[in-house]
Structure formats: structure tokens, C-alpha cells
Design an enzyme around this catalytic site. Structure first.
Site, PDB file in Angstrom:
ATOM      1  N   HIS A   1      -3.970   6.053   3.564  1.00 11.58           N
ATOM      2  CA  HIS A   1      -4.652   4.851   3.080  1.00 11.58           C
ATOM      3  C   HIS A   1      -4.105   3.578   3.704  1.00 11.58           C
ATOM      4  O   HIS A   1      -4.855   2.733   4.213  1.00 11.58           O
ATOM      5  CB  HIS A   1      -4.524   4.818   1.559  1.00 11.58           C
ATOM      6  CG  HIS A   1      -5.347   3.775   0.884  1.00 11.58           C
ATOM      7  ND1 HIS A   1      -4.832   2.573   0.477  1.00 11.58           N
ATOM      8  CD2 HIS A   1      -6.644   3.770   0.510  1.00 11.58           C
ATOM      9  CE1 HIS A   1      -5.780   1.872  -0.120  1.00 11.58           C
ATOM     10  NE2 HIS A   1      -6.891   2.570  -0.111  1.00 11.58           N
TER      11      HIS A   1
ATOM     12  N   SER B   1     -11.059  -0.949  -1.010  1.00  3.00           N
ATOM     13  CA  SER B   1      -9.801  -0.893  -0.258  1.00  3.00           C
ATOM     14  C   SER B   1     -10.006  -1.298   1.185  1.00  3.00           C
ATOM     15  O   SER B   1      -9.093  -1.826   1.828  1.00  3.00           O
ATOM     16  CB  SER B   1      -9.232   0.526  -0.291  1.00  3.00           C
ATOM     17  OG  SER B   1      -8.585   0.793  -1.493  1.00  3.00           O
TER      18      SER B   1
ATOM     19  N   ASP C   1       0.835  -1.191   0.000  1.00  2.54           N
ATOM     20  CA  ASP C   1       0.000   0.000   0.000  1.00  2.54           C
ATOM     21  C   ASP C   1       0.879   1.254   0.000  1.00  2.54           C
ATOM     22  O   ASP C   1       2.010   1.223  -0.487  1.00  2.54           O
ATOM     23  CB  ASP C   1      -0.944  -0.023   1.202  1.00  2.54           C
ATOM     24  CG  ASP C   1      -2.305   0.584   0.899  1.00  2.54           C
ATOM     25  OD1 ASP C   1      -2.379   1.813   0.795  1.00  2.54           O
ATOM     26  OD2 ASP C   1      -3.281  -0.175   0.760  1.00  2.54           O
TER      27      ASP C   1
END
Length: 1412
Positions: A351, A537, A124
Site C-alpha cells: 500500500h 488511499s 502508511d
């Protein structure tokens, strides 16, 4: 890009994986039974078929090993009717949803199987080890075992080695004196140094916050300086009311210039950020790293190198640092290549931390907010490149896989992805397959956020056979709690934006579903502990955490761990979200159920570790090889087709031949979910070598719309296992349209929250665009809709169009978009899952779709550079259309081949594959020049626009100027960047382990695409005659096409006069051409213009015209006999008259008569005489000898001016040194005399000579005027600014006393990457430095792009594949105009002046130049 949806649940999709909702999804409670249903129940389900619940969709029962979905209980119905209610505990649980996937039941039964022993690699944007809940596991172990930057965006070149002096200080890479902490152990006393612009390590969000806070402080200081400057100006004007004296005028001008400069800088303030120094050394055991961060907070007592607690590679001690309290950004370090490279690892987005928190966060004081697997450990693999705004790169992806294998990870979670050209193809996919098949890593990834249309799953999660793709589900509890909607939905559903299958080659696309939203930890620099995000996600780590629980349990109970077994367990036990078969394309096999999956794994403990791989092709065709049957066209649905299914068992690498492969044999009973459509054999026997069988698909009698079927095999000996393999069969039967033009009207469609309507249309041959009208009515609160269309074209990415529209009241909206004739079009209309959720009134929608089209005989128009036009034949096959051609050329692209190529094997372990092969890097260097400023983009046709479906790892590039200042960098998706006039270098970086493949790319063609300015756009003309472009007749404007009747016209090449200047021959002008116009919209509508269907048109730049000047010169020199005789007579007359003596009266009389006759002739024919004068003058001016003389004199003038300029610089330096001897030698103002001499010949304020004017004004104390002149020089676009000019600018503002301004200039983009030691000495000798500025002035080595980014950002890529040092870069930079021997320099300049000086007359400066 990643697959998330931001903080606000109702926000439209922003990433490539656009976050979708389905109307018929329910959260169904399923009883946890340890005994799976017998095969009879499965067979019974197979034979069941009911009427479709959606128009054109058949409801077929799908096989599942779990029990059938149960209807809602009476209590559930009552609760739903009364509205969903939350308590505080249930609210907190909804923020981190776990109940939906059975985690609560599983942990209640097995509390010790909470992920302990499971290791997850997070592919990520980089996990923050300082974030809440990511320090320890539930059993007290470190949560994060390693943090790695796989992209190289934080790499710092530390190959420069220095020694400490006697007092324990060193000079850092930025030039800063650094104090070494005496307690640091360093047996070798060798210190590796490097530096970095700190903003290059931060996200855009963090950088923006810091710039805002720093600018606030800078504005305060600048306002004080403005007030002081204004005060000085007012006092001067008050003291000197009349400015009669020249010196007073210049002094006043100087004060005004100071004030103007401060105001101008306030408008154009640009904070490039502080520079940090990095020092690495080996303490005898491990490599250590210390970071000097002085200046980040503006407090020199903070951030000193000697106060830093040294770090080592994170995996060794698991320690991290914080840059400063202001940024609150944590970082870790890793050292590579024996200390020559230090990686500073920061995250490039919140994220990854959010994803990691969902999977495995542990909050001992807030257990309800724990992640799914609080006992699991993590390895952070940063694949998002900070330089590219968190976009993933091939380099990052491959290094991440290497790291996952090296750390022996059990699982990989990857919440990144994008659309792909080819499913299940590419370099990364090959290596991912190896990780799964050989190293037994369970790979889980997001399916994408591009729904609600079908075939929108992205790579790699939704398109790769070895990766488990996860869709996003929202439950009533999540809606009420995490999303805080006014009224929760009665049933769970898939998010509207969640991507759907099937893939282009027929695979299901989505494997399972999991909760797609959570409130989870985020990095500390966000200044909050957790936030809400939603997207696939978030669904992927939810599923990954659930699988980690399985891994934990399987390890403890001795169940062989295999991704094959785990995948079969979670797919065959998932709870159906909907009983409509077609919804499997949305939800996959259902909602993950951890407890049931574990029961399945326990029963499968003794079964072979094998996975079935499918390869399908239509009988009679060898290619393409498919993974499912996907019939999408009308013709395919009008006939029966036969397909061969090749079934190959796949064992893990290393499986024993005798113990596993030879004995393997399974008898499978085949089932079809609808035997009337899909006919199959009854049984097959499968051995290790595989088996093929044929199936027959007959869709002739099915209704129009979407249909989904499956062929699957059941183990005859163990039917409890459920389907051993599945063949997905998707059939889309489109409707055909009639009318002129063809149209489809959908009336009174009723929408509630999350409802989706799909229509499949056979786009008529000849259609090229669609005009849509959407009317809404019958609702109270605003409603938001997703409109999506998809067409599938072989070997291309899906042709898509999408719009997100909001209706605040009953109204009408129009749209138009291009389509491809002959391909099936899916139109998907979806009301957003949370839109109108609290309203009982449905939305009434009327939809009208009208197809238009103009077909031409050639879709790509390529003008070859000649004067000939191209004939285009246009037809309308659907209805009468207005033919209104329009073509514009608005860009130009120029091809380049590399001027240099370099192949090298990368030295570090992070670039060594698990097979032992070292990755090789190919660096290609291109040179290009811009004659004017322009927006340009690099384009590599072979590689661009493909990440996952590409056989090469990287295509990273960077563009820098002659000063080595990096202006742009990019990878798969190049973007335009504004560049000034000048010469540029582009370096392209490609990686692979096969040197033979890289050898083929050594002469790779690259295009530099340049946007033309709007005023330079070329509008092409159309003609009805072939000679129209030349003779100018027969202009073609418009016409009306009658269906079936062709009409021809010509498109002409652009006029030569309109071609852009300075465009090389062989370059290509390109743009677009359209043929029709939108017809159905109102005239006031913005779209009442050309039709949206456009095509490519280009024009090859021909060779420039031949210069005949030399031939003319040769012919002019060849005179005939008559001309030569006239010249001889003329010369004789001149010679005679020049020697004529008027000694006698007769001679004088004759001379007077001659003069009179000449005057008379002149008065008789003045015009003729003037013409003769002009001709004679032209002959003199154009004479070759005259031109040579002129050029020689201009060169003499330039030499003279250069000598005066160099002498002035030398004199200025002598004054700066200020020794007694030199002061006596130059007691008189030689500098001023020299300057006055210079301005007689040239403009001393020009770019070439302006530096001397700056020094003169500074010498006279007029620092404001000096700044103004210097600013004008820097802003001159004729050439890139040199670093020495910015060094001089820093001197001037510091002399004035503007310290804040000097600090802002220290890291200007055009400053070269080299320390300005001379500037530093000058400051120490001639200014009173504040301590903060004195430290910052040592940091002049750094340029804007940074000191040493991995893979070549900011510094050249070296043979090591990393970067060169700042000093290596500076080898070829321009030296300052200062001499180590000022006396010799001055003497040489004086010698030049004496030999070439010409004394000018009393005429003006312009006249002097003309005399030269």
C-alpha cells in the site's frame, strides 16, 4: 486501516474505509483564467436556485472562485457517443492520472516546479526504497530521505554485548558462531547482538509464498524419508515373517512408528521460518549494522554475516539490504539507544509504496508513468504494525508526527483511517493540529471508502478540521485505461464507494476530490514492478502530489508557505464535478486544479496567513460545539431554529502580536445560498479576537429529502478570494410512514452505472428491525448493487448496515437488519460505477421496506446471580407481532486487575515530542489461568475500539505462557485466540506524556472474554410466573402482541448445573436475547429465524456453595453417651474373643455354638448383614486416620517413583558422558533394572515420567517408538510443553537421519527463548551433523514470537519501554533434568530409594498401587 480497494476495480470494499459512485458527476473542462470572477458573479450565483434533479434534493448554486463548469463540446459529445478511445500515450497517461487535476497544464507552464524542494512524509505501511521510480528525483537528488518503523514491530533488542575471540568470531544472540569481517572498523571491539524470526518482518502474503516454496522442498525431502522408512519396514517384514520374539515385535513396532511419524508430520507441517542474527557496532563515526541471513535460501554460502555490506541509519547513507533472492524483500536499519536497539524496517503491505509512487515516483525512461510530483522527496513513516496485519497503532501515529516535524516536512500524506466516535477529537488529532498550526505542515488524508451513504467519512481525513480530506474520482480515461472497462462512461464521477459527508457535527467532511486509482510502483517482494489499486488511499497522494507542486512553486517564487493559504487556494479553485449543491457532500468543493490553485496563491501572496475556525451551537444550548448545522430528524425540520456561529481567526504559532495580530481586521459580506431557508446578517467585522453572529434556519416548507446550503463570507476588499469561510448546513427531511406495519414501496426505480437513489425515513418509535425485499428486472448483463443504511446517534459511531449484492438475472432478494426507533434512517441504493457500463439497458428495481418492532421496558438484561427471574414487559407499537423470546449465553468474561505496574520514561528520540516532553510508558501485567483450552480475547472497556478519538496513544498488549511463548498480540481491536489449558500472562502497554494521567490507570480493569463451546451454550428459559425457575411451572413459549397491549413474562437465571466449570465468582456470562421473528420471508429462506434486533443479556456468577465437609467432620466426632457405650462394649467383646482360648472340649463346644449362631443370624438376615459390612467398611474408609494413612502412602509411592525417575535420568546422562571410569562402575545394566522397578509403581509413559521411557527406547535403538512416546507427551494438554521436550525431539529425528525434520523443529512455538548449548554439545559428540543443520542448531535461542519486538511482542517490556534480552527472559525458565555432577545426583537418588523402597508382592501393578 488504509483506504484502498485492491487490484481489481470491481472488488467490494475490504478495508474499514470501504471504497462509491455518484450519478451526476461529470468531468468538466474549465478554462484556466488568471482573473477570478468579480463578486457580482458570485452574488448572482448565490441567488440562483433551480428545481432539484433528484427526488427530494434541491439544486442550489454553490459559490466558487473558479469559473463555472462548461458544457461538453460537440466533439466531446460525439466522442462520448462513439465510445471512449485511447492511444498508447493516452493509455499510459491514464495509468497514472494527472491531466484530471491540471498537472499537465501546470508543468507545461512551469516545468521546474515539479515538486523540487518539497518534502512529503508518507504515513502508511512502509515504503520500499528498492521499488521502481523511488530512487532519485527529477533533479538527481535522493528520492527517499529516511525510512522509519514507527510501530516498533521490527525492533530487535541488541543490548547484549560480546567480544570477538582471537580468530575474529563471536557467538550471536541465537547461539550461532559468526565470523566478523576483518575490514570492519570497531575501535571498542564491542559487538551488540540480537536475533529475530524473519517471518515476523514479512507480510502475510510474502510469508505464504515463502512457506509454499520452502514446503515444496521439505515435502521432497520428507517423501524420500518416507520411502526409506517404508523400505526398511518391508525388508524387516520380509526377513521376519513371524514375530514370536518380544524384541522383534518391539523392533517392528519401532519401524512402524517411524513411518507413522513421518506421515503425520507431513500433514501437520508448520514452517516457523528461519532466524536471522543482527550485529551492531560503532565504527568511531556512526553505528553500523550487519545481518546474518544464512538458511533463508538453504545455501550456506549465501547470507553469511562477514559477506554482508554493513548498513547504518538510513537517513545517513540511504542504503538498504535484501534478505535473499528467494524473498526479494528489501529492508533498512536504524539504531537507537546507543546500539541497544536496532530497528529492521520492512513494509507490511504494498500500500505505502503504491501511495508514494502516485505522489512522487520518477521514471526517467517512462515519463508518462511519473508520479504527480516527480521532483519531490519523501520520508517513509511506517504506522502499520506488521504484528497486527498492517493495522495502525497510536504509538506509530505519534512517532510518525514526531518524525515529520523533526525532518521539517512540508506535507503529510496519510491514506489510513476508520470510523470514529467523536469527530475532531483525540490525542492524535491534538498533535496533528499542532503540526499544522505550529510547524506549518500541510496534512492531507483519505476521506474513506465507506460510501455511498452520507456521514460515512472516516477519521482523521474526513473528520478533522486541520486535515484536508480527499474523495476518490474516476474519469473516462481512467475507466478505459487503468480499469480496462469495455466501454468508458461518458462523464467522470465519484467512485461508488467513496465516503460522503457531512460529519456527525455538521462539517462538510470531504474537502476536495482527486483521481482515486492508478497503476503505480509496488515493493520488489511482490515480484512485479507496479499494479493497479483504487480507493481514497490513491486519491489522497494524487492530491498531495498536486499540492507538492504548489509548494515547489511557492518556495521558488517567495510566496509564504502556509497550510492555511494552500487549503484556501485548492478549495476555492477546484472544478465543480456536479452543479447539484447536495453533491458537495460527495465531492467536496470539487476536483483539484493545480494550475488555478497556483494562480490563487500568487494573488494571495501579501494576505495574512490566517484560517477561520468555526464553533457553532444552537441558541439556548451550550453544548455540543459543532462545526456545521446538521438537521436530520423530522422534529427539527418542523420548526425554525437559531444558531450562533463563533468565528475565530487562527494564526500560526509564533505570529507577531504587533505586526500580525493587532492590525488584523477584515470586513466580510455574508451570503446564503438560499435566503428563504437560511437567514443571515449582511456584514460582519472580524478582528483577531473573533466575532460571533446568529443565523436562522427554517426548513418547514422544504420538500422531503436531502438539502444542502452554505453561509459564507466574502472579503469586501478582495472579493476575488472567494469564500473566506463556509458554514455547511445539511438538512435531511425524512418521510413518515403509515400502515400496520409501516412500509415504504419504491417502484420502477431506474438505475444505470454509478446511479444512486437515497431515501430518508423517519423510523417509527417502537421499530427495532426492517425487512426488505429487492426485485430487479429489465437488464441483460449482471448488475452489482451497494445497499447501505445509516442512522446517527449522539456520542456513538453511526449505526450502519451494508450489503453488496449481484444480480445475474431478474430475481428477488430479501434482507433484514436492526434499526433504532425514532432516528432518521438513510437508505442508499447504488449501482456500482462499472456495473453494466457497456449496456444500454437500465436496471429496473422495486424496493419494499417494512418496519417491525417489539419494544421492551429494559434493553439490557442483567441477572444478578440470584434465583430470582427478571420481569420483561413487551409491547408492539406498530402492528401485531409474534412474541418468541430466545436468549443464549455463549461467552463468559472475568475481570482482572494488574498484578504489577511499571512506569518509565522512554529513552529514545523517537519518543520525544517537538515540545521536548518525553513520552512515558505504563506497562500493566495481568495473570490469568485456563482450566481447559478455549478461545479468549482481552477487552479493556476504557480504551478499546478507539484509535483517533482516544486521549491515550497506545493500548498494545500481548499474551504469553509460562514458557514466554507469545500466542497473541493486539491493540485497539482485540481478537479471539485459541489457547490451551495453562497459566498466561498479559502485558498491556499504554503511553502518554502526562504521568498523572497514567497514574490513574495503574489499577485498570481488564476483562478476559472466553467463548463457550457450542455444547456449553446456555439457553435461558422463560416463564409466566415469578416462581417458575424454582417450581418449574408456567413455562412461557410464545404469544401474539396486539398493538398497544403490553405482555409480561419472566426470564429465568441459568440452572446451576449448566454453569461452566471453573468459572470464578464475579465473572459474567453474557450473550444476546431476541423477542421477535422475521415474518415476511419465505420459509425456505435462511433468514426465516429470529429477528435481527438483539439485545445484551448477562448473568453474574454467584459465590460457590459453602463446603460443609469440615462441619460434618466435627459433628461426626461428637458422639453421645449411648454411642460411646456401644463402642466400649464392642471393644470389650473384641478384646475378649481375641484372647479366648479353646483349651477344653467345653470351650470348643461353646465356640462352635457361637459360630453357628452367627452363621444362622447371617443366613436369616443377609441383607442386614451386608449393610452392616458396608457401613463398617465406610467407617474404615472414611476414617480420618485411614485417609491420612492413604495420603501418606501415596506420597511415599510418589517419592519412590520420583527417586527412580531422577536416578534413571542421571544414569542416562552418565552413559552419554561415556568416560572409562563410569563405564566400569556401571557395567551391568543398572538403567534397565531401575526402569523395570519404576514401571511397577507408575505409568512410565505418562507426561510426568515419559521422558525416561523416551530415553530408554532411544537407548535400545527404537527411535521411532521413542518419538511416538515423546509426541504423546508434547500433545498432552495438561500443561504447556517444555522446550527441553522439543530439544529431545530434535535429537531423535537427527539420530534417525531426518535433517529436514530437525530444521523444521528448531523454531517451534513452544520452545523457550534460550540457546540449547547442551543439546549442541551432544550433537557434536554423538551425531554426524550436516553443515546446514549444525548452523541452525546454534539458533535455539529464539521462540516463535520473535526475539525483540518494540513495545513488547515476543519479549517482556523493560523499563526502557522496549524489550528485554533473550538471556534476561530465560532467568526463570525451568532447568533441564541434567546435573553438572552426575555421580552426586545418582548417589542422592539411590539414598532416597533405600530409605523409601517398599518391596511389592507378585500382584499386578494396579494392586500394588492399592496396597500403597
Amino acid at each position: 486501516m488504509w483506504s484502498w480497494q485492491g487490484i481489481v476495480s470491481s472488488a467490494p470494499a475490504a478495508a474499514l474505509h470501504k471504497p462509491v459512485a455518484h450519478p451526476h458527476l461529470r468531468l468538466l473542462s474549465v478554462s484556466a483564467c488568471s482573473t477570478p470572477p468579480p463578486i457580482a458573479s458570485v452574488a448572482e450565483a448565490v441567488s440562483t436556485r433551480g428545481p432539484g434533479s433528484i427526488a427530494g434534493v434541491a439544486a442550489n448554486a454553490m459559490p466558487s472562485s473558479s469559473s463555472s463548469p462548461l458544457p461538453p463540446s460537440a466533439d466531446e459529445k460525439t466522442a462520448a457517443a462513439a465510445g471512449f478511445r485511447l492511444t498508447e500515450p493516452s493509455f499510459l497517461e491514464s495509468l497514472m492520472p494527472k491531466e484530471e487535476i491540471g498537472v499537465d497544464r501546470f508543468l507545461a507552464a512551469h516545468p521546474e516546479y515539479d515538486g523540487r524542494g518539497a518534502l512529503i512524509a508518507i504515513f502508511d505501511s512502509g515504503v520500499d526504497p528498492a521499488a521502481a521510480g523511488l530512487q532519485t528525483t527529477s533533479d538527481g537528488k535522493p528520492k527517499i530521505l529516511d525510512v522509519i518503523d514507527c510501530t516498533g514491530s521490527g525492533d530487535v533488542d541488541t543490548s547484549k554485548v560480546v567480544k570477538a575471540d582471537d580468530d575474529g568470531s563471536i557467538v550471536g544472540a541465537s547461539g550461532t558462531p559468526l565470523i566478523i569481517n576483518p575490514t570492519w572498523k570497531n575501535p571498542s571491539q564491542e559487538w551488540h547482538v540480537g536475533c529475530k524470526l524473519v517471518y515476523e518482518l514479512f507480510t502475510d502474503t510474502l510469508t505464504s509464498r515463502l512457506k509454499k516454496e520452502r514446503k515444496k522442498k521439505w515435502d521432497e525431502e520428507n517423501q524420500e524419508a518416507i520411502s526409506e522408512a517404508l523400505k526398511q519396514l518391508n525388508e524387516f517384514e520380509k526377513k521376519h515373517s513371524k514375530l514370536d520374539d518380544g524384541k522383534l515385535k518391539m523392533a517392528h513396532e519401532d519401524l512402524q512408528n517411524r513411518l507413522d511419524y513421518l506421515r503425520k508430520q507431513a500433514e501437520g507441517y508448520d514452517d516457523r521460518g528461519p532466524v536471522i542474527d543482527i550485529v551492531a557496532w560503532h565504527d568511531g563515526d556512526v553505528w553500523r549494522v550487519a545481518v546474518d541471513t544464512q538458511g533463508l535460501e538453504g545455501n550456506q554460502n549465501c547470507g553469511k554475516l562477514s559477506d554482508f555490506v554493513p548498513l547504518t541509519n538510513y537517513r545517513l547513507e540511504r542504503k538498504f539490504g535484501i534478505f535473499s533472492k528467494l524473498d526479494a524483500c528489501s529492508f533498512v536499519t536504524n539504531v537507537y539507544d546507543d546500539g541497544n536497539l536496532v530497528s529492521i524496517v520492512t513494509d507490511c503491505s504494498p500500500h505505502a509504496t503504491h501511495v508514494a509512487g502516485i505522489a512522487a515516483a520518477f521514471h526517467p525512461d517512462k515519463p508518462l508513468l511519473n508520479g504527480v510530483a516527480p521532483g519531490a522527496q519523501l520520508v517513509s513513516c511506517k504506522i502499520g504494525d506488521t504484528r497486527l496485519g498492517s493495522m495502525e497503532t497510536g504509538t506509530g501515529l505519534v512517532r510518525a508526527l514526531i518524525a515529520a516535524v523533526e525532518h521539517k516536512c512540508d506535507l503529510i500524506n496519510m491514506s489510513y483511517g476508520e470510523p470514529t466516535l467523536l469527530p475532531d477529537y483525540g490525542r492524535f488529532i491534538d498533535l496533528a493540529n499542532e503540526a499544522v498550526d505550529k510547524h506549518r505542515i500541510i496534512f492531507i488524508s483519505s476521506a474513506g471508502n465507506n460510501g455511498p451513504a452520507l456521514s460515512t467519512v472516516g477519521a482523521p481525513g474526513g473528520t478533522s478540521s486541520s486535515i484536508i480530506g480527499v474523495g476518490a474520482y474516476v474519469s473516462p480515461a481512467m475507466a478505459a485505461g487503468a480499469h480496462s472497462v469495455v466501454q468508458a462512461p461518458a462523464e467522470g464521477m465519484e467512485y461508488t464507494w467513496s465516503s460522503r459527508g457531512p460529519t456527525a457535527d455538521g462539517d462538510l467532511g470531504v474537502s476536495i476530490s482527486a483521481p482515486g486509482g492508478a497503476v503505480a510502483p509496488v515493493p520488489t517482494w511482490t515480484l512485479q514492478s507496479r499494479m493497479l489499486m483504487n480507493g481514497t488511499s490513491m486519491a489522497s497522494p494524487s492530491a498531495c502530489g498536486g499540492v507538492a507542486l504548489l509548494v515547489s512553486a511557492m518556495k521558488v517564487e517567495g510566496i509564504p508557505l502556509s497550510p492555511y493559504t494552500v487549503r484556501k487556494a485548492i478549495e476555492n479553485t477546484a472544478t465543480l464535478i456536479s452543479d447539484v449543491p447536495e453533491d458537495k457532500l460527495t465531492t467536496g468543493h470539487g476536483l483539484l486544479q493545480v494550475d488555478k490553485a497556483f494562480e490563487y496563491a500568487q494573488q494571495a501572496k501579501e494576505l495574512p496567513l490566517v484560517s477561520y475556525r468555526l464553533s457553532i451551537n444552537q441558541v439556548g444550548k451550550s453544548i455540543p460545539k459543532l462545526r456545521g448545522v446538521y438537521l436530520r430528524g423530522s422534529n427539527a425540520c418542523l420548526q425554525t431554529s437559531e444558531w450562533t456561529v463563533q468565528l475565530d481567526p487562527k494564526f500560526h504559532e509564533g505570529a507577531s502580536n504587533l505586526e500580525q495580530l493587532v492590525p488584523f481586521e477584515e470586513c466580510l459580506q455574508l451570503h446564503s445560498t438560499d435566503s428563504s431557508v437560511v437567514k443571515i446578517p449582511e456584514y460582519i467585522m472580524v478582528t483577531n479576537n473573533g466575532r460571533s453572529f446568529n443565523i436562522v434556519v427554517n426548513p418547514v416548507n422544504i420538500s422531503s429529502g436531502l438539502h444542502y446550503y452554505e453561509v459564507y463570507g466574502i472579503d469586501c476588499k478582495a472579493p476575488w478570494r472567494g469564500p473566506i469561510f463556509r458554514v455547511p448546513i445539511t438538512v435531511i427531511k425524512p418521510v413518515a410512514l403509515l400502515g400496520e406495519p409501516p412500509a415504504l414501496t419504491l417502484s420502477n426505480l431506474s438505475f444505470k452505472s454509478g446511479h444512486i437513489e437515497r431515501r430518508f425515513i423517519n423510523v417509527p418509535i417502537g421499530a427495532s428491525w426492517v425487512e426488505v425485499t429487492m426485485r430487479t428486472s429489465g437488464f441483460d448483463t449482471p448488475r452489482r448493487f451497494f445497499l447501505d443504511t445509516v442512522q446517527i446517534c449522539p456520542l456513538k459511531r453511526p449505526i450502519t448496515w451494508e450489503a453488496v449484492v449481484t444480480f445475474s438475472s431478474s430475481s428477488l432478494k430479501n434482507f433484514s437488519f436492526p434499526v433504532e426507533g425514532g432516528l432518521t434512517l438513510e437508505l442508499s441504493i447504488a449501482q456500482f460505477w462499472s456495473s453494466g457500463i457497456a449496456s444500454s439497458e437500465p436496471t429496473c428495481v422495486d424496493f419494499e421496506i417494512m418496519f417491525h418492532g417489539i419494544s421492551v421496558d429494559q434493553n439490557v438484561i442483567a441477572l444478578d446471580g440470584s434465583e430470582a427471574p427478571i420481569c420483561i414487559v413487551a409491547r408492539s407499537l406498530l402492528a401485531s407481532e409474534s412474541l418468541v423470546p430466545a436468549a443464549t449465553l455463549d461467552k463468559v468474561k472475568t475481570p482482572y486487575r494488574p498484578v504489577e505496574c511499571n512506569l518509565c520514561s522512554l529513552p529514545t528520540s523517537r519518543d520525544r515530542l517537538s515540545s521536548g516532553k518525553q513520552i512515558i510508558a505504563l506497562t500493566l501485567t495481568y495473570k490469568f489461568k485456563l482450566e481447559d483450552s478455549a478461545e479468549v480475547k482481552a477487552h479493556v472497556p476504557l480504551l478499546n475500539n478507539r484509535i483517533y478519538d482516544n486521549k491515550f496513544e497506545s493500548q498494545y498488549y500481548r499474551i504469553s505462557d509460562s514458557n514466554k511463548c507469545v500466542y497473541s498480540s493486539g491493540d485497539v481491536y482485540p481478537s479471539y485466540v485459541k489457547l490451551s489449558k495453562g497459566e498466561y500472562t498479559l502485558q498491556l502497554y499504554i503511553r502518554h506524556e502526562d504521568v498523572h494521567l497514567l497514574e490513574k490507570l495503574k489499577q485498570l480493569v481488564l476483562f478476559i472474554e472466553r467463548k463457550l463451546e457450542k455444547k456449553d451454550f446456555i439457553q435461558l428459559s422463560f416463564y409466566s410466573e415469578p416462581d417458575g425457575p424454582v417450581v418449574g411451572n408456567g413455562t412461557f413459549k410464545s404469544s401474539v402482541l396486539v398493538p398497544g397491549e403490553p405482555e409480561a413474562f419472566y426470564v429465568g437465571p441459568p440452572c446451576r448445573e449448566k454453569l461452566p466449570k471453573n468459572v470464578q465468582s464475579g465473572s459474567v456470562l453474557f450473550g444476546s436475547i431476541t423477542y421477535g421473528a422475521v415474518s415476511s420471508f419465505n420459509e425456505k429462506d435462511d433468514q426465516n429465524q429470529h429477528a435481527p434486533a438483539s439485545y445484551s443479556i448477562s448473568y453474574l456468577i454467584p459465590p460457590s456453595k459453602v463446603d460443609n465437609g469440615k462441619e460434618k467432620g466435627v459433628s461426626a466426632g461428637r458422639k453421645n453417651i449411648s454411642e460411646r457405650l456401644d463402642e466400649e462394649v464392642r471393644d470389650t467383646k473384641i478384646k475378649f474373643l481375641s484372647g479366648f482360648n479353646q483349651d477344653t472340649e467345653d470351650d470348643k463346644s461353646a465356640w462352635m455354638e457361637l459360630v453357628a449362631s452367627l452363621k444362622k443370624a447371617s443366613s436369616d438376615d443377609k441383607i442386614s448383614h451386608q449393610k452392616e459390612v458396608i457401613a463398617a467398611a465406610d467407617e474404615v474408609v472414611d476414617n480420618e486416620e485411614a485417609q491420612k494413612t492413604k495420603k501418606k502412602m501415596e506420597e511415599t509411592r510418589d517419592h519412590l517413583a520420583d527417586a527412580l525417575y531422577q536416578k534413571g535420568l542421571a544414569l542416562a546422562e552418565i552413559e552419554a558422558l561415556k568416560t572409562n571410569e563410569l563405564t566400569e562402575t556401571y557395567a551391568k545394566d543398572v538403567f534397565e533394572e531401575n526402569y523395570k522397578e519404576l514401571i511397577k509403581w507408575v505409568d512410565a509413559k505418562s507426561t510426568k515420567y515419559g521422558t525416561l521411557t523416551v530415553l530408554r527406547e532411544r537407548r535400545c535403538g527404537r527411535l521411532g517408538t521413542a518419538l511416538k512416546v515423546l509426541n504423546d507427551i508434547i500433545q498432552d494438554d495438561s500443561e504447556p510443553p517444555k522446550k527441553r521436550l522439543y530439544d529431545l525431539k530434535i535429537k531423535l529425528v537427527e539420530e534417525i537421519g531426518w535433517v529436514h525434520m530437525a530444521l523444521a523443529l528448531l523454531v517451534h512455538p513452544s520452545r523457550l527463548q534460550r540457546s540449547s548449548q547442551r543439546l549442541l554439545l551432544w550433537f557434536h559428540r554423538h551425531t554426524r551433523l550436516l553443515p546446514s543443520l549444525s548452523v541452525q542448531l546454534h539458533r535455539l535461542r529464539v521462540e516463535t514470537a520473535g526475539s525483540a519486538d518494540g513495545d513488547g511482542h515476543g519479549t517482556p517490556i523493560t523499563s526502557s519501554g522496549v524489550v528485554s534480552s533473550p538471556l534476561e527472559q530465560a532467568e526463570g525458565e525451568e532447568k533441564p533434568q541434567r546435573s553438572s555432577y552426575p555421580r552426586s545426583c545418582c548417589e542422592a537418588a539411590e539414598c532416597t530409594l533405600q530409605s523409601r523402597r517398599r518391596v511389592p508382592s507378585e500382584s499386578s501393578q494396579g494392586e500394588r498401587r492399592s496396597q500403597l
